[in-house]
Design a protein around this motif. Structure first.
Motif, PDB file in Angstrom:
ATOM      1  N   ARG A  95       0.895  -1.295  -0.024  1.00  0.00           N
ATOM      2  CA  ARG A  95       0.019  -0.064   0.196  1.00  0.00           C
ATOM      3  C   ARG A  95       0.837   1.237  -0.030  1.00  0.00           C
ATOM      4  O   ARG A  95       0.562   2.209  -0.727  1.00  0.00           O
ATOM      5  CB  ARG A  95      -0.811  -0.016   1.206  1.00  0.00           C
ATOM      6  CG  ARG A  95      -1.708   1.188   1.410  1.00  0.00           C
ATOM      7  CD  ARG A  95      -2.890   0.913   2.447  1.00  0.00           C
ATOM      8  NE  ARG A  95      -3.430   2.264   3.117  1.00  0.00           N
ATOM      9  CZ  ARG A  95      -3.019   2.646   4.224  1.00  0.00           C
ATOM     10  NH1 ARG A  95      -2.184   2.057   4.817  1.00  0.00           N
ATOM     11  NH2 ARG A  95      -3.581   3.849   4.623  1.00  0.00           N
ATOM     12  N   ASN A  96       1.814   1.215   0.997  1.00  0.00           N
ATOM     13  CA  ASN A  96       2.964   2.454   0.862  1.00  0.00           C
ATOM     14  C   ASN A  96       3.411   2.719  -0.447  1.00  0.00           C
ATOM     15  O   ASN A  96       3.512   3.927  -1.114  1.00  0.00           O
ATOM     16  CB  ASN A  96       3.750   2.388   1.826  1.00  0.00           C
ATOM     17  CG  ASN A  96       3.143   2.269   3.427  1.00  0.00           C
ATOM     18  OD1 ASN A  96       2.127   2.894   3.360  1.00  0.00           O
ATOM     19  ND2 ASN A  96       3.878   1.673   4.218  1.00  0.00           N
ATOM     20  N   ASP A  97       3.928   1.526  -1.103  1.00  0.00           N
ATOM     21  CA  ASP A  97       4.628   1.393  -2.517  1.00  0.00           C
ATOM     22  C   ASP A  97       3.545   2.015  -3.436  1.00  0.00           C
ATOM     23  O   ASP A  97       4.040   3.012  -4.233  1.00  0.00           O
ATOM     24  CB  ASP A  97       5.081   0.021  -3.040  1.00  0.00           C
ATOM     25  CG  ASP A  97       6.172  -0.458  -1.924  1.00  0.00           C
ATOM     26  OD1 ASP A  97       6.754   0.686  -1.469  1.00  0.00           O
ATOM     27  OD2 ASP A  97       6.770  -1.407  -2.160  1.00  0.00           O
ATOM     28  N   MET A  98       2.514   1.823  -3.286  1.00  0.00           N
ATOM     29  CA  MET A  98       1.406   2.380  -4.351  1.00  0.00           C
ATOM     30  C   MET A  98       1.161   3.595  -4.175  1.00  0.00           C
ATOM     31  O   MET A  98       0.999   4.512  -5.131  1.00  0.00           O
ATOM     32  CB  MET A  98      -0.013   1.356  -4.239  1.00  0.00           C
ATOM     33  CG  MET A  98       0.208   0.019  -4.634  1.00  0.00           C
ATOM     34  SD  MET A  98      -1.374  -1.043  -4.462  1.00  0.00           S
ATOM     35  CE  MET A  98      -2.283  -0.282  -5.752  1.00  0.00           C
ATOM     36  N   MET A 100       3.198   5.902  -2.993  1.00  0.00           N
ATOM     37  CA  MET A 100       4.367   6.426  -3.420  1.00  0.00           C
ATOM     38  C   MET A 100       4.323   6.597  -4.805  1.00  0.00           C
ATOM     39  O   MET A 100       4.608   7.940  -5.465  1.00  0.00           O
ATOM     40  CB  MET A 100       5.554   6.025  -2.859  1.00  0.00           C
ATOM     41  CG  MET A 100       6.894   6.632  -3.232  1.00  0.00           C
ATOM     42  SD  MET A 100       8.542   5.649  -2.645  1.00  0.00           S
ATOM     43  CE  MET A 100       8.422   4.321  -3.561  1.00  0.00           C
ATOM     44  N   LEU A 101       3.991   5.594  -5.595  1.00  0.00           N
ATOM     45  CA  LEU A 101       3.946   5.603  -7.207  1.00  0.00           C
ATOM     46  C   LEU A 101       2.783   6.401  -7.281  1.00  0.00           C
ATOM     47  O   LEU A 101       2.953   7.090  -8.545  1.00  0.00           O
ATOM     48  CB  LEU A 101       3.569   4.037  -7.477  1.00  0.00           C
ATOM     49  CG  LEU A 101       4.882   3.303  -7.531  1.00  0.00           C
ATOM     50  CD1 LEU A 101       4.433   1.637  -7.834  1.00  0.00           C
ATOM     51  CD2 LEU A 101       6.041   3.720  -8.411  1.00  0.00           C
ATOM     52  N   HIS A 102       1.758   6.488  -6.695  1.00  0.00           N
ATOM     53  CA  HIS A 102       0.560   7.452  -6.939  1.00  0.00           C
ATOM     54  C   HIS A 102       1.033   8.872  -7.003  1.00  0.00           C
ATOM     55  O   HIS A 102       0.622   9.812  -7.999  1.00  0.00           O
ATOM     56  CB  HIS A 102      -0.554   7.112  -6.214  1.00  0.00           C
ATOM     57  CG  HIS A 102      -1.731   7.936  -6.546  1.00  0.00           C
ATOM     58  ND1 HIS A 102      -2.623   8.015  -7.642  1.00  0.00           N
ATOM     59  CD2 HIS A 102      -2.311   9.087  -6.039  1.00  0.00           C
ATOM     60  CE1 HIS A 102      -3.421   8.865  -7.761  1.00  0.00           C
ATOM     61  NE2 HIS A 102      -3.157   9.644  -6.620  1.00  0.00           N
ATOM     62  N   GLU A 103       1.840   9.267  -6.027  1.00  0.00           N
ATOM     63  CA  GLU A 103       2.237  10.707  -5.845  1.00  0.00           C
ATOM     64  C   GLU A 103       3.298  10.988  -6.989  1.00  0.00           C
ATOM     65  O   GLU A 103       3.038  12.032  -7.673  1.00  0.00           O
ATOM     66  CB  GLU A 103       2.999  10.644  -4.416  1.00  0.00           C
ATOM     67  CG  GLU A 103       2.187  10.985  -3.369  1.00  0.00           C
ATOM     68  CD  GLU A 103       3.019  11.168  -2.240  1.00  0.00           C
ATOM     69  OE1 GLU A 103       4.234  11.919  -2.165  1.00  0.00           O
ATOM     70  OE2 GLU A 103       2.564  10.479  -0.977  1.00  0.00           O
ATOM     71  N   LYS A 104       4.301   9.882  -7.353  1.00  0.00           N
ATOM     72  CA  LYS A 104       5.016  10.195  -8.381  1.00  0.00           C
ATOM     73  C   LYS A 104       4.448  10.471  -9.811  1.00  0.00           C
ATOM     74  O   LYS A 104       4.618  11.323 -10.500  1.00  0.00           O
ATOM     75  CB  LYS A 104       6.311   9.133  -8.495  1.00  0.00           C
ATOM     76  CG  LYS A 104       7.167   9.282  -7.639  1.00  0.00           C
ATOM     77  CD  LYS A 104       8.003   8.059  -7.890  1.00  0.00           C
ATOM     78  CE  LYS A 104       9.385   8.083  -6.614  1.00  0.00           C
ATOM     79  NZ  LYS A 104      10.222   6.813  -6.941  1.00  0.00           N
ATOM     80  N   THR A 105       3.538   9.632  -9.992  1.00  0.00           N
ATOM     81  CA  THR A 105       2.626   9.676 -11.223  1.00  0.00           C
ATOM     82  C   THR A 105       1.963  11.108 -11.468  1.00  0.00           C
ATOM     83  O   THR A 105       1.901  11.606 -12.517  1.00  0.00           O
ATOM     84  CB  THR A 105       1.951   8.714 -11.765  1.00  0.00           C
ATOM     85  OG1 THR A 105       1.170   8.279 -10.259  1.00  0.00           O
ATOM     86  CG2 THR A 105       2.517   7.357 -12.024  1.00  0.00           C
ATOM     87  N   SER A 106       1.383  11.443 -10.265  1.00  0.00           N
ATOM     88  CA  SER A 106       0.610  12.504 -10.125  1.00  0.00           C
ATOM     89  C   SER A 106       1.644  13.944 -10.542  1.00  0.00           C
ATOM     90  O   SER A 106       1.122  14.836 -11.306  1.00  0.00           O
ATOM     91  CB  SER A 106      -0.028  12.834  -8.709  1.00  0.00           C
ATOM     92  OG  SER A 106      -1.098  11.799  -8.734  1.00  0.00           O
ATOM     93  N   LYS A 107       2.851  13.771  -9.925  1.00  0.00           N
ATOM     94  CA  LYS A 107       3.767  14.773 -10.163  1.00  0.00           C
ATOM     95  C   LYS A 107       4.338  14.967 -11.599  1.00  0.00           C
ATOM     96  O   LYS A 107       4.298  15.968 -11.983  1.00  0.00           O
ATOM     97  CB  LYS A 107       4.760  14.701  -9.207  1.00  0.00           C
ATOM     98  CG  LYS A 107       4.701  15.063  -7.678  1.00  0.00           C
ATOM     99  CD  LYS A 107       6.171  14.970  -7.091  1.00  0.00           C
ATOM    100  CE  LYS A 107       5.680  15.138  -5.556  1.00  0.00           C
ATOM    101  NZ  LYS A 107       6.963  14.731  -4.591  1.00  0.00           N
TER     102      LYS A 107
END
Length: 114
Positions: A95-98, A100-107
């Motif tokens: 969940r934490n990885d997802m 973090m990945l969501h934040e990166k893709t949003s950025k």
């Protein structure tokens, strides 16, 4: 000599039978019974006590066996809980990885638009 007219060893016994006193036979039988009966009754009561003790022992053994079964099931439950904790930790990490990945893709999307 010995021939067909020779006296049989059983001869005379049959003739003596009517002389047997029935009262004497009854008294002898009673004497025999009274001699052995107390020992037999003691043996009977000892066997009954032994049987009762065996029943108690069997019941105690069954209780101990059920306790061991409960212990085994508790060990199984503990193993299950530790396994569940392990998988819960994995899920938290995923969940934490997802996130973090969501934040990166949003950025990336935001920086891509500007």
């Amino acid at each position: 000599g010995v021939g067909p007219s020779a006296a049989s060893p059983d001869e005379g016994v049959v003739e003596d039978l009517p002389l047997i006193d029935e009262k004497a036979v009854e008294q002898l039988a009673e004497g025999l019974i009274s001699h052995y009966l107390p020992d037999l009754q003691r043996s009977k009561s000892a066997l009954q006590e032994l049987t009762q003790n065996q029943v108690v022992l069997l019941e105690t053994l069954e209780q101990e066996i059920s306790k061991f079964k409960e212990c085994n099931s508790i060990v199984d439950i503990n193993a299950l809980f530790s396994e569940a904790k392990h998988y819960h930790n994995k899920l938290v990490n995923i969940r934490n990885d997802m996130m973090m990945l969501h934040e990166k893709t949003s950025k990336l999307k935001v920086s891509g638009i500007n």
